[in-house]
Design an enzyme around this catalytic site. Sequence first.
Site, PDB file in Angstrom:
ATOM      1  CG  ASP A 222     -21.975  96.224  34.927  1.00 52.70           C
ATOM      2  OD1 ASP A 222     -20.795  96.080  34.627  1.00 52.70           O
ATOM      3  OD2 ASP A 222     -22.565  95.476  35.744  1.00 52.70           O
ATOM      4  CG  ASP A 224     -15.883  95.754  34.542  1.00 54.91           C
ATOM      5  OD1 ASP A 224     -16.341  95.853  35.694  1.00 54.91           O
ATOM      6  OD2 ASP A 224     -14.681  95.513  34.331  1.00 54.91           O
TER       7      ASP A 224
HETATM    8  N1  LIG Z   1     -18.814  94.847  36.372  1.00 55.27           N
HETATM    9  C1  LIG Z   1     -18.946  93.917  37.310  1.00 55.27           C
HETATM   10  N2  LIG Z   1     -17.858  93.387  37.915  1.00 55.27           N
HETATM   11  C2  LIG Z   1     -17.986  92.425  38.853  1.00 55.27           C
HETATM   12  N3  LIG Z   1     -19.167  91.949  39.266  1.00 55.27           N
HETATM   13  C3  LIG Z   1     -20.275  92.453  38.702  1.00 55.27           C
HETATM   14  N4  LIG Z   1     -21.561  92.169  38.905  1.00 55.27           N
HETATM   15  C4  LIG Z   1     -22.294  92.959  38.087  1.00 55.27           C
HETATM   16  N5  LIG Z   1     -21.483  93.746  37.343  1.00 55.27           N
HETATM   17  C5  LIG Z   1     -20.214  93.447  37.709  1.00 55.27           C
END
Ligand SMILES: Nc1ncnc2[nH]cnc12
Length: 297
Positions: A222, A224
């Site tokens: 992703d 974030d």
């Molecule tokens: N955006 C994110 N922040 C923290 N841990 C994660 N693991 C997968 N995506 C994450």
Amino acid sequence: MTIPHTEVLATLSADIAIIGGSGLYQMSSLTNKRSVTIQTPYGSPSDDIVLGELEGVTVAFLTRHGQGHRLTPSEVPYRANIYALKTLGVRYIVSVSAVGSLQAHLKPLDMVIPDQMIDMTKQRASTFFGEGAVAHVSMADPLCPALAELLTRAYDQANIIEGSSHSKATYVCIEGPQFSTRAESEWYRQMQADIIGMTNMPEAKLAREASIAYATLALVTDFDCWHPTEEAVSADYAIKNLLKNADNAQKVIREAVALIAAELPESIAHSALAQALVTPIDAMDEHTKIRLAALLT
Ligand SMILES: Nc1ncnc2[nH]cnc12
Ligand SMILES: CSC[C@H]1O[C@H](OP(=O)(O)O)[C@H](O)[C@@H]1O
């Protein structure tokens, strides 16, 4: 089979361990599997450790959050996990982790092999030492450069079609379990962090104290929550993207295991304690010596 850490049999040993993170709760191609329950001076690991064969090489597999993903990043018993692997004779750990991307060029389904870390965790036991024994290991290069370089080659050999690989990246580790605020996400970007996760610290610190080479295969799931147009992360979104990439990750791991077994790379981690232990072993009391036995031998 349940065994105290002092009685692990020579037959139950492995040079290489895989710590499987979110979405990677087992290795489908592991054969000849045996499950071992190991107790350590730091309590029980996240789960039984599965010893099995991959590419003809014995490896130890441990699911970081336990079967059924029952442990939050803060609840993972990092010290017991690393100590138990050390007890089995492990000298190399490949950590597989889901991460968010903090940079536009690192996209979901890409794999990142970081070389730096920033520890933003707040409430985790992050050393084996204390209570009568002091050591200060170097964390200048928190991920083993030799193992990281080998993982990059493993990725290249795995012929993965979707996504691409990136090395020389900085992983910022947050406490979680909540994802970051937008302001935090922007701040981590200003710190020049590239990827974000919740688990690789203190795992990397403890592996170094245990003189085990540690490197991470990070699977981008992703963006974030900093990205102006991409959806902000949710656990569901991250796991869905992780599962799309789980088979590819296992291909890379198989290549990596074969390369490690063939090359047994020398690591800065293997001699990490030599210059780090400040307390002479003779000055430690018996309890401390017993507690640290697997690390000091
Ligand atoms: N955006 C994110 N922040 C923290 N841990 C994660 N693991 C997968 N995506 C994450
Ligand atoms: C389910 S997304 C958040 C979760 O995934 C990562 O775990 P791991 O490093 O064990 O793959 C991240 O650190 C969070 O724990």
